[in-house]
Design an enzyme around this catalytic site. Structure first.
Site, PDB file in Angstrom:
ATOM      1  CG  ASN A 136       1.116  -4.150  -3.060  1.00 47.42           C
ATOM      2  OD1 ASN A 136       0.792  -4.655  -1.768  1.00 47.42           O
ATOM      3  ND2 ASN A 136       1.993  -3.063  -2.513  1.00 47.42           N
ATOM      4  CG  HIS A 138       0.822  -5.335   1.265  1.00 45.38           C
ATOM      5  ND1 HIS A 138       0.955  -3.884   1.209  1.00 45.38           N
ATOM      6  CD2 HIS A 138      -0.310  -5.647   1.783  1.00 45.38           C
ATOM      7  CE1 HIS A 138      -0.199  -3.422   1.738  1.00 45.38           C
ATOM      8  NE2 HIS A 138      -0.961  -4.241   2.140  1.00 45.38           N
ATOM      9  CD  GLU A 143       4.148  -2.490   0.439  1.00 35.15           C
ATOM     10  OE1 GLU A 143       3.292  -3.055   0.229  1.00 35.15           O
ATOM     11  OE2 GLU A 143       3.912  -1.183   1.025  1.00 35.15           O
TER      12      GLU A 143
HETATM   13  C1  F6R Z   1      -3.090  -4.506   8.025  1.00 35.86           C
HETATM   14  C2  F6R Z   1      -1.958  -5.252   6.986  1.00 35.86           C
HETATM   15  C3  F6R Z   1      -2.443  -5.186   5.481  1.00 35.86           C
HETATM   16  C4  F6R Z   1      -3.805  -5.122   5.290  1.00 35.86           C
HETATM   17  C5  F6R Z   1      -3.750  -5.108   3.494  1.00 35.86           C
HETATM   18  C6  F6R Z   1      -5.158  -4.976   3.113  1.00 35.86           C
HETATM   19  O1  F6R Z   1      -2.692  -4.828   9.223  1.00 35.86           O
HETATM   20  O2  F6R Z   1      -1.091  -5.644   7.355  1.00 35.86           O
HETATM   21  O3  F6R Z   1      -1.481  -6.073   4.842  1.00 35.86           O
HETATM   22  O4  F6R Z   1      -4.259  -6.387   5.596  1.00 35.86           O
HETATM   23  O5  F6R Z   1      -3.351  -3.856   3.220  1.00 35.86           O
HETATM   24  O6  F6R Z   1      -6.001  -3.895   3.695  1.00 35.86           O
HETATM   25  P1  F6R Z   1      -7.547  -3.809   3.495  1.00 35.86           P
HETATM   26  O7  F6R Z   1      -8.068  -4.748   4.267  1.00 35.86           O
HETATM   27  O8  F6R Z   1      -7.725  -2.254   3.902  1.00 35.86           O
HETATM   28  O9  F6R Z   1      -7.789  -3.862   1.956  1.00 35.86           O
END
Ligand code: F6R
Length: 251
Positions: A136, A138, A143
Site C-alpha cells: 500500500n 507505506h 500507512e
Molecule cells: C519493515 C517495514 C515495512 C516493510 C514493507 C515491505 O521494517 O518497515 O515498511 O519494508 O512492509 O515488506 P516486505 O519486504 O515484507 O514486502
C-alpha cells in the site's frame, strides 16, 4: 532521484548491499537505518557473505531499526528485534550497544517513541536509510494518510498491512495491531535513502510512489522530497513505471 532497474531480485539486492557496504567503508561510525520484511533478506544475506569473506566492518557503526511491533517482547520470534538478530546482527560484528530498535514491550509507547527520536538525534541523525515499500506504499509503518512531517510514534496498522504480514505469525498467535515507527519526517532527515522494492505485488505501489502526485495518501510519494534517494527495483516491481518518461534503465 536515481532509479535503478535490474533483471532479478538477486541483482537488485546486490546493488543495495554494495551501497550499504560502501557507506560503512566511507564512514565506519555511520548510522544505518534498517528495515525488516521479506525484501531485505537478500541484501542481508549478501552482507553476511561479504563479511565472511573479509568485506565490511560494523564494529563502530550504529543500526537504527525502522519500526517494531507493539505488545510483543524482543524475544518473540515475530518481533523485529528477533528478525534482525537472526537475519543480520548475530552474523556480523555490530556491537550490541550500537543496535537500536524501539522497545515493543514499552508500557508507554509515546515515551518510547520520543526516546528513540532522541537517540537518533544524539547519533547525529541517520547517514543511510534503507527502506522497503509496502504493497500500500507505506514506508516504515507510516500507512496511507500519514503526513510527510511525522516523527517516530505509535501507529495503528491497516488491515492490508496486517494481512500482508499475517504469514509471519504462527496460527493461533496474536498478531499486533499497533507498532512504533520512525516518522516520514524522521526518515526524510536521513542524509541518504535507498529503497528496494521487488516483485509484481509492489508494482502499483512503486508507480504510485514514483509517478503519481505527492500526497499523504501515498507515503512513498514523500521520497521525492529527498535530494539523495536511490530506488532499486527488479523488473516486476518496475512493471507499471513505463509512465515515467525519464526512467533510466541500468540493466
Ligand atoms: C519493515 C517495514 C515495512 C516493510 C514493507 C515491505 O521494517 O518497515 O515498511 O519494508 O512492509 O515488506 P516486505 O519486504 O515484507 O514486502
Amino acid at each position: 532521484m536515481e532509479i535503478i532497474v535490474k533483471d532479478t531480485v538477486d541483482e537488485a539486492s546486490a546493488i543495495v548491499a554494495e551501497i550499504l557496504l560502501r557507506q560503512v567503508e566511507e564512514k565506519p561510525d555511520c548510522a544505518l537505518g534498517l528495515p525488516t520484511g521479506a525484501t531485505p533478506l537478500g541484501v542481508y544475506a549478501r552482507l553476511i557473505e561479504d563479511f565472511r569473506n573479509g568485506c565490511g566492518c560494523y564494529n563502530r557503526a550504529h543500526a537504527f531499526n525502522l519500526d517494531e511491533y507493539l505488545g510483543i517482547p524482543g524475544t518473540d520470534t515475530a518481533s523485529y528485534a528477533f528478525y534482525m538478530r537472526e537475519n543480520l546482527f548475530r552474523h556480523i560484528d555490530f556491537m550490541q550497544r550500537n543496535i537500536h530498535i524501539p522497545d515493543g514491550s514499552a508500557a508507554d509507547a509515546s515515551a518510547e517513541a520520543t526516546r528513540y527520536e532522541t537517540q537518533i538525534a544524539a547519533r547525529g541523525g541517520i547517514d543511510l536509510m534503507f527502506l522497503g515499500l509496502g504493497r500500500n506504499a507505506h514506508i516504515g509503518f507510516n500507512e496511507p494518510g500519514s503526513p510527510h512531517d511525522t516523527r517516530t510514534r505509535r501507529v495503528a496498522l491497516t488491515a492490508s498491512t496486517m494481512e500482508a504480514n499475517a504469514r509471519y505469525f504462527a496460527p493461533g498467535s496474536r498478531q499486533p495491531t499497533h507498532a512504533i515507527t520512525m516518522g516520514i519526517g524522521t526518515i526524510l532527515e536521513s542524509r541518504r535513502i535507498v529503497v528496494l522494492a521487488t516483485g509484481i505485488e509492489k508494482a502499483s505501489a512503486v508507480a504510485a510512489s514514483l509517478a503519481g502526485p505527492m500526497t499523504d495518501a501515498v507515503p512513498g510519494s514523500a521520497l521525492a522530497r529527498h535530494a539523495h534517494t536511490t530506488i532499486v527495483l527488479d523488473r516486476d516491481a518496475a512493471h507499471e513505471l513505463d509512465r515515467i518518461l525519464a526512467l533510466e534503465i541500468d540493466a
